[in-house]
Design a protein around this motif. Sequence first.
Motif, PDB file in Angstrom:
ATOM      1  N   VAL A   1      35.298  46.682  56.964  1.00 21.26           N
ATOM      2  CA  VAL A   1      36.214  46.888  58.085  1.00 21.26           C
ATOM      3  C   VAL A   1      35.518  47.308  59.367  1.00 21.26           C
ATOM      4  O   VAL A   1      36.106  47.265  60.442  1.00 21.26           O
ATOM      5  N   ASN A   2      34.235  47.722  59.268  1.00 21.10           N
ATOM      6  CA  ASN A   2      33.560  48.138  60.499  1.00 21.10           C
ATOM      7  C   ASN A   2      32.041  48.023  60.333  1.00 21.10           C
ATOM      8  O   ASN A   2      31.486  48.338  59.280  1.00 21.10           O
ATOM      9  N   ILE A   3      31.396  47.530  61.394  1.00 17.67           N
ATOM     10  CA  ILE A   3      29.940  47.446  61.449  1.00 17.67           C
ATOM     11  C   ILE A   3      29.509  48.033  62.782  1.00 17.67           C
ATOM     12  O   ILE A   3      29.994  47.612  63.839  1.00 17.67           O
ATOM     13  N   THR A   4      28.614  49.010  62.764  1.00 16.97           N
ATOM     14  CA  THR A   4      28.106  49.613  63.996  1.00 16.97           C
ATOM     15  C   THR A   4      26.806  48.936  64.389  1.00 16.97           C
ATOM     16  O   THR A   4      25.808  48.989  63.643  1.00 16.97           O
ATOM     17  N   SER A   5      26.835  48.273  65.537  1.00 19.16           N
ATOM     18  CA  SER A   5      25.652  47.532  65.976  1.00 19.16           C
ATOM     19  C   SER A   5      24.484  48.488  66.195  1.00 19.16           C
ATOM     20  O   SER A   5      24.624  49.568  66.781  1.00 19.16           O
ATOM     21  N   THR A   6      23.325  48.085  65.724  1.00 26.42           N
ATOM     22  CA  THR A   6      22.124  48.898  65.876  1.00 26.42           C
ATOM     23  C   THR A   6      20.903  48.004  65.753  1.00 26.42           C
ATOM     24  O   THR A   6      20.963  46.919  65.171  1.00 26.42           O
ATOM     25  N   GLU A   7      19.804  48.460  66.322  1.00 27.04           N
ATOM     26  CA  GLU A   7      18.545  47.724  66.206  1.00 27.04           C
ATOM     27  C   GLU A   7      17.648  48.347  65.139  1.00 27.04           C
ATOM     28  O   GLU A   7      16.503  47.934  64.970  1.00 27.04           O
ATOM     29  N   ASP A   8      18.179  49.343  64.429  1.00 27.09           N
ATOM     30  CA  ASP A   8      17.399  50.004  63.385  1.00 27.09           C
ATOM     31  C   ASP A   8      17.352  49.144  62.131  1.00 27.09           C
ATOM     32  O   ASP A   8      18.068  48.154  62.002  1.00 27.09           O
TER      33      ASP A   8
END
Length: 327
Positions: free
Chosen positions: A259-266
């Motif tokens: 239901v949710n994905i937090t964008s990150t470059e990690d």
Amino acid sequence: MKSSRLLSILLLLQTHERMTSKELARRFEVSPRTILRDVEALSAAGVPVHTEQGRGGAIVLDRRSRLDVARLDPAELQLLTVAGLEANFFEQVGLQAVHTSAREKLAAVATRRQAPTTSPMSEVLLIDPSGWFTTGQELDLTDLLTAVRERRRILLRYRRSGEVIGQWLTADPYGLVNKASSWYLVADVDGQPRLFNTSRIEDCEPLTDTAAVRPDCDLRSVWRDLLASFHPEPGVEVHALLRSTRLDLAQRILGTRLVNITSTEDDWTPIVVHYPDVESVRQLLQFGDHIRILNPTEAAARFHDLAAQIMQAHAASSSTNVPGHYT
């Protein structure tokens, strides 16, 4: 806007032959008076359409009138050849022969009118409605579709989710819907809209009675109302860190559960997965050490317990295979 509405009205009448001004007004979100003016415009343009007054009256298109495919441009014709679903989709409802024949006829006309410098759309576009990791099991819904098309009441033995044995009930059907590679029967039961997953219909028997559907309702309107009435199921939201290289795989496996994905470059991406209960976190075991459960704590604890059980079972299995070991 009016010209496109006129064409849409004509196409709808070619499909249904007759529709009321209220039905058309609801579809196009205009007044019935506007629809009647549109009908007058179509008639003045030479389209064999007229209105029938009185009880049961409707806007009627002469059934001898048919759409001439010569009026479609090459791009429209080619799009029709690829916009249809794959053959196995139609096998389930007994329409494979009709589907194949229609595609062959459209492809033949489109090929004749194709621009010589371009590739056919059927070579560069593919629409596959099946879901990921499905079993491919075929359903035969031919008899059910026939009963629906004949507008007959249906006696169903339907097993609700979690039940062992289905219960008999009488349904007044509107039609069949395929969503996310699953088939659903949309029907009324005692005047109330219901949705039946066809994979849980254990038996069905068409009755001689005409289906008692609600006035001014059709498959699309009832389906729309059913979707609007759905609310997220109660359950648990699992917060986790997923290795970023596994994100595409998670989207395919988890589907709407993700239901949710937090964008990150990690290297690790925060995600939220919705489950009906904590026990369902066992699905995440397939990601192995590529996932870390953060909270709730009971979900993290259950995940680690399940992982430990699998490791113990694997170790026990390996020990029994050691040469010279006997039990």
